[in-house]
Motif scaffolding. Sequence first.
Motif, PDB file in Angstrom:
ATOM      1  N   GLN A   1       0.828  -1.220   0.000  1.00  0.00           N
ATOM      2  CA  GLN A   1       0.000   0.000   0.000  1.00  0.00           C
ATOM      3  C   GLN A   1       0.856   1.261   0.000  1.00  0.00           C
ATOM      4  OE1 GLN A   1      -2.804  -0.107   3.247  1.00  0.00           O
ATOM      5  NE2 GLN A   1      -3.752  -1.953   2.384  1.00  0.00           N
ATOM      6  N   VAL A   2       1.860   1.276   0.876  1.00  0.00           N
ATOM      7  CA  VAL A   2       2.758   2.435   0.947  1.00  0.00           C
ATOM      8  C   VAL A   2       3.479   2.609  -0.397  1.00  0.00           C
ATOM      9  CG1 VAL A   2       4.859   3.323   2.027  1.00  0.00           C
ATOM     10  CG2 VAL A   2       3.049   2.346   3.447  1.00  0.00           C
ATOM     11  N   GLY A   3       3.928   1.502  -0.954  1.00  0.00           N
ATOM     12  CA  GLY A   3       4.643   1.538  -2.233  1.00  0.00           C
ATOM     13  C   GLY A   3       3.781   2.136  -3.327  1.00  0.00           C
ATOM     14  N   LEU A   4       2.542   1.685  -3.416  1.00  0.00           N
ATOM     15  CA  LEU A   4       1.626   2.206  -4.443  1.00  0.00           C
ATOM     16  C   LEU A   4       1.382   3.691  -4.235  1.00  0.00           C
ATOM     17  CD1 LEU A   4      -0.930  -0.718  -4.710  1.00  0.00           C
ATOM     18  CD2 LEU A   4       0.359   0.272  -6.614  1.00  0.00           C
ATOM     19  N   GLU A   5       1.207   4.070  -2.994  1.00  0.00           N
ATOM     20  CA  GLU A   5       0.933   5.472  -2.703  1.00  0.00           C
ATOM     21  C   GLU A   5       2.134   6.348  -3.099  1.00  0.00           C
ATOM     22  OE1 GLU A   5      -0.833   8.034   0.939  1.00  0.00           O
ATOM     23  OE2 GLU A   5      -1.078   5.846   1.085  1.00  0.00           O
ATOM     24  N   LEU A   6       3.335   5.892  -2.750  1.00  0.00           N
ATOM     25  CA  LEU A   6       4.545   6.653  -3.101  1.00  0.00           C
ATOM     26  C   LEU A   6       4.699   6.754  -4.610  1.00  0.00           C
ATOM     27  CD1 LEU A   6       7.326   5.411  -0.637  1.00  0.00           C
ATOM     28  CD2 LEU A   6       6.420   7.729  -0.828  1.00  0.00           C
ATOM     29  N   MET A   7       4.428   5.665  -5.307  1.00  0.00           N
ATOM     30  CA  MET A   7       4.573   5.678  -6.765  1.00  0.00           C
ATOM     31  C   MET A   7       3.510   6.559  -7.408  1.00  0.00           C
ATOM     32  SD  MET A   7       7.267   4.112  -7.401  1.00  0.00           S
ATOM     33  CE  MET A   7       7.459   3.447  -9.050  1.00  0.00           C
ATOM     34  N   GLY A   8       2.399   6.776  -6.699  1.00  0.00           N
ATOM     35  CA  GLY A   8       1.339   7.642  -7.228  1.00  0.00           C
ATOM     36  C   GLY A   8       1.630   9.126  -7.060  1.00  0.00           C
ATOM     37  N   THR A   9       2.698   9.476  -6.333  1.00  0.00           N
ATOM     38  CA  THR A   9       2.933  10.902  -6.045  1.00  0.00           C
ATOM     39  C   THR A   9       3.517  11.680  -7.226  1.00  0.00           C
ATOM     40  OG1 THR A   9       5.082  10.363  -5.087  1.00  0.00           O
ATOM     41  CG2 THR A   9       3.248  10.610  -3.540  1.00  0.00           C
ATOM     42  N   ALA A  10       4.131  10.990  -8.195  1.00  0.00           N
ATOM     43  CA  ALA A  10       4.694  11.689  -9.355  1.00  0.00           C
ATOM     44  C   ALA A  10       4.632  10.756 -10.563  1.00  0.00           C
ATOM     45  CB  ALA A  10       6.141  12.106  -9.072  1.00  0.00           C
ATOM     46  N   PRO A  11       4.396  11.313 -11.756  1.00  0.00           N
ATOM     47  CA  PRO A  11       4.221  10.463 -12.941  1.00  0.00           C
ATOM     48  C   PRO A  11       5.501   9.759 -13.375  1.00  0.00           C
ATOM     49  CG  PRO A  11       4.167  12.794 -13.543  1.00  0.00           C
ATOM     50  CD  PRO A  11       4.233  12.736 -12.051  1.00  0.00           C
TER      51      PRO A  11
END
Length: 400
Positions: free
Chosen positions: A91-101
Amino acid sequence: MQLDALVVHYHEIGLKGRNRNFFENVLTRNLKRALRGTGYKRVRQGFGRVMIDFGPDALPEEAAQRAARVFGVAYVGLGVRVPPELETIAQVGLELMGTAPFETFAVRARRTYSTLPVTSNAINIEIGQRIVDQLDGKVDLSAPDATLTIELFGSTGIVFRERSRGPGGLPVGVSGRMLALLSGGIDSPVAAWRMARRGAEIELVHFHGRPFTDPSSIRQATELAEVFTRYHLRTSLHLIPLGDVQREIVTHAPSELRVVLYRRAMMRISAELARQRDAKAIVTGDALGQVASQTIENITTVDAAQDDTPVLRPLIGMDKQEIVDLAKEIGTYEISTRPYQDCCVLFEPRSPATRANAHIAEAGESDLDMDALVGKALAGIETTILEHPPAEYHRTSAGR
Ligand code: ATP
Ligand code: MG
């Protein structure tokens, strides 16, 4: 997404047993110094890294930038602290990857005695698949746009996307104390920086020509010392008056020897200060042949002025352009190129000796009471302690 953890890595090559402990303790002390005022909550060392946690009001980005300037640091990762649970990590990984394209990505997991019973490779595959499915990313392991790093150690871990390179080298303090002679020029701050990066605790020494010169060289040296302290964190700057010594040399010694005799006087004074300060070496910014005073003959003659303390010249084999490039990187170049009144140009002769040998220099000094002059110069010493971040900053800011 709230970033709340910083992991600091260093190179472990050559670190064994007690040496390693010492290195890690000094590095941790220096990190704490560098991070004052960022409001960090806790600093822990173990598993070959240093972990720093932040509460909600802290400044983790600022802390990451500062940590990335500390000598001994290979790289820092700024991210989120996670327990050893695959679901939370994902979950944390997905969220971090969602912060910038990004288009392409890689997941790199690393376990060090982690309590999570899953291999690194299985973690990479599991989380990579979710990024493909949910964020439409394409895997590229050789040159990805974005890298998600997962580090698990013991019963904790960190997930991060932001990684910055540190300066490498060794933590300031592990190699003992040295005095670095700081003029206002380009070379000497670079020399001091290089030795600090090898773990030397540096005290800066600047000779000024007062009362015969204006205070511009003191201002220059102080500003250079401030930039240096961004890396070194806490630095003593010694200002020593050389004017009276120079006047004696001008009055009592042959004019073509002046520059070499000024330098010899600097060495004697520095060696005595090194003894008082328990410093193991003197560092200068000489580069072979760069100027007339830096022939091997003159360097030898300057070194012959004292034999108590070794003199290190980390720039001796460098080209001017290489030194200039490094000075720009460090941030001292712009200050060094401003005009200032250097004490060595005081009463500079028209044709200075370029190959004065030690016998000639000694004969030239025979009418001078060197010991008395050394004592007099040291009696006029003024010492300031510089800190980064500046003391008032970490007193007034939240946290520490
Ligand atoms: P820099 O760019 O460091 O001034 P430089 O090429 O001008 O070096 P010199 O003037 O020959 O070289 O000085 C050689 C070294 O002697 C300097 O790098 C510095 O370490 C030391 N030095 C020279 N002048 C001073 C001074 N006023 N105070 C302290 N150290 C000095
Ligand atoms: Mg100079």
